[in-house]
Enzyme design. Structure first.
Site, PDB file in Angstrom:
ATOM      1  N   SER A 172       0.928  -1.216   0.204  1.00 16.90           N
ATOM      2  CA  SER A 172      -0.149   0.066   0.213  1.00 16.90           C
ATOM      3  C   SER A 172       0.955   1.360  -0.185  1.00 16.90           C
ATOM      4  O   SER A 172       1.741   1.389  -1.016  1.00 16.90           O
ATOM      5  CB  SER A 172      -1.147   0.084   1.374  1.00 16.90           C
ATOM      6  OG  SER A 172      -1.812   0.924   0.913  1.00 16.90           O
ATOM      7  N   ASP A 217      -9.618  -5.131  -5.234  1.00 17.16           N
ATOM      8  CA  ASP A 217      -9.131  -3.901  -4.527  1.00 17.16           C
ATOM      9  C   ASP A 217      -9.892  -2.529  -4.667  1.00 17.16           C
ATOM     10  O   ASP A 217      -9.920  -2.006  -5.993  1.00 17.16           O
ATOM     11  CB  ASP A 217      -7.620  -3.758  -4.670  1.00 17.16           C
ATOM     12  CG  ASP A 217      -6.844  -2.932  -3.773  1.00 17.16           C
ATOM     13  OD1 ASP A 217      -7.468  -1.915  -3.091  1.00 17.16           O
ATOM     14  OD2 ASP A 217      -5.724  -2.903  -3.509  1.00 17.16           O
ATOM     15  N   HIS A 221      -7.736  -5.273  -0.999  1.00 19.71           N
ATOM     16  CA  HIS A 221      -6.645  -4.808  -0.848  1.00 19.71           C
ATOM     17  C   HIS A 221      -5.557  -5.434   0.516  1.00 19.71           C
ATOM     18  O   HIS A 221      -4.368  -5.127   0.331  1.00 19.71           O
ATOM     19  CB  HIS A 221      -6.921  -3.415  -0.060  1.00 19.71           C
ATOM     20  CG  HIS A 221      -5.754  -2.445  -0.063  1.00 19.71           C
ATOM     21  ND1 HIS A 221      -4.915  -1.913  -1.157  1.00 19.71           N
ATOM     22  CD2 HIS A 221      -5.185  -1.770   1.194  1.00 19.71           C
ATOM     23  CE1 HIS A 221      -3.976  -1.062  -0.555  1.00 19.71           C
ATOM     24  NE2 HIS A 221      -3.970  -0.954   0.759  1.00 19.71           N
TER      25      HIS A 221
END
Length: 413
Positions: A156, A204, A235
């Site tokens: 991320s 995601d 995610h």
């Protein structure tokens, strides 16, 4: 005296056998670690190296962490990987499962906690590089690490941090962004020179496939890169142990950190697509100092595959069949399977005429030639020889709307 001479002869004989049986690939590549890989071995949750771990105290430009390392001291130093978590996350809670897994495949891994859990991508990049400096210069295992073979991984915002670290330190051997998302959304990779892999989730909604498509398109055409999209995951896929992620990440690190071309076959073409909804690549992958090869085109599909098998007429002692593997507005990716007939062949050529509005722009695992309105693809140097009934594939990118072409295949005996 005779006994001494006989003993010397035996010792010399043993040395000769040892030298003669040393694998040539290991001699050519001093960074190669571990036995010859198989699909089962790269999909396993542990490699062949026993591992240990030590804690990293806060300081040295990071918030602490853990180092995982192979306990083997008989094979020289190892390449290293630094891993950073995403925004507000802890490595201990989310990515710690990756540490012993990667270490067991022959890497020294430092998983870091950030100074602040709200640190952005830039700060995470700074801390990744600080972690590598600590690992190679001051850590208790610095003598186990080759400081010239370093890589970064992040999830991320940490993934954006890994990509930013690659921009700042082009001497890195590899960078992997796991759903890499920049909070400001303005990251560009146009100046990237580090072999870079994206691994993302098909579902995601935080770092979306659309966002990643835009980010991936900023990578320079000359860069070694790949994008793996895992089917059906969100995610947080990287916060849970999974073999789909690791069986692509491990070969990437092996190829570019260890210069180990034994792992290229798992990615070029993708040996196991189970659980993978999309794969973009720039095969063949050749690490620095590897064998020279002609440039390979970029593969740029950006949606889940839509498969349309189609068998086609053939000429000569081979046949060719087609399927659409990906499509998107204004373009598509196709794959052609070439099959030898009842006898072995030493080369092949596939021809077809594209439909209205279709234009073939790139081919991999073959050589493209324009012949008027027709398309001609001949074998690459490494996939022309096929045994009787043997097969090989080549892929291509095209503009327009996909439709099954009428293929002809001719061969050389």
């Amino acid at each position: 005296m005779r006994r001494a001479m006989a003993a010397a002869v035996v010792v010399l004989g043993l040395l000769a056998v040892t030298v003669a049986t040393r694998p040539a690939s290991a001699a050519d590549n001093p960074y190669q670690r571990g036995p010859d890989p198989t699909l089962a071995s790269v999909s396993a949750t542990r490699g062949t190296f026993a591992t240990a771990q030590i804690s990293v105290p806060s300081g040295n430009g990071l918030g602490g962490g853990v180092i995982y390392y192979p306990t083997d001291t008989g094979q020289g130093t190892f390449g290293a990987v630094a891993i950073v978590p995403g925004y507000s996350a802890l490595f201990a809670n989310e990515e710690a499962w990756m540490g012993p897994w990667l270490a067991s495949f022959g890497f020294v891994v430092i998983g870091i906690e950030t100074i602040s859990r709200t640190d952005g991508a830039d700060a995470r990049a700074t801390q990744l590089l600080a972690a590598l400096d600590y690992l190679t210069q001051r850590s208790p295992v610095r003598d186990r690490v080759d400081p010239s073979r370093l890589s970064v991984v992040g999830h991320s915002a940490g993934g954006a941090g890994a990509l930013t670290a690659a921009l700042r330190r082009p001497s890195l051997k590899a960078a992997v962004g796991l759903a890499p998302g920049s909070p400001t959304g303005n990251l560009s990779l146009a100046d990237n020179r580090v072999p870079t892999m994206f691994i993302s989730g098909q579902r995601d909604t935080v770092v979306t496939p659309s966002y990643l498509n835009g980010l991936y398109s900023t990578l320079p055409a000359t860069a070694q890169n790949a994008w793996v999209e895992i089917a059906g995951v969100d995610h947080l896929f990287a916060t849970r142990a999974n073999t789909t992620e690791m069986r692509t990440l491990i070969p990437w690190l092996k190829i570019f950190v260890d210069n180990d071309t034994r792992y290229t076959r798992f990615l070029c073409p993708l040996m196991d697509s189970t659980g993978i909804s999309m794969y973009r690549n720039k095969c063949p992958y050749v690490p620095p100092g590897g064998p020279s090869t002609s440039p390979s085109p970029s593969v740029t599909p950006s949606s889940s595959p839509s498969v349309t098998p189609s068998a086609s007429p053939s000429a000569g002692a081979c046949t060719a069949s087609y399927r659409t593997t990906n499509s998107w507005p204004g373009g598509y990716q196709g794959e052609v399977t070439v099959t030898a007939g009842g006898s072995a062949i030493s080369g092949w050529t596939v021809r077809w005429t594209p439909g209205n509005g279709q234009t073939v722009s790139q081919v991999w695992n073959g050589t493209l030639a324009a012949d008027g309105s027709a398309v001609t693809v001949t074998n690459a140097p490494y996939n022309g020889s096929l045994p009787a009934s043997g097969t090989t594939t080549f892929g291509f990118l095209a503009g327009g709307t996909p439709s099954p072409p009428s293929l002809t295949c001719s061969s050389r005996p």
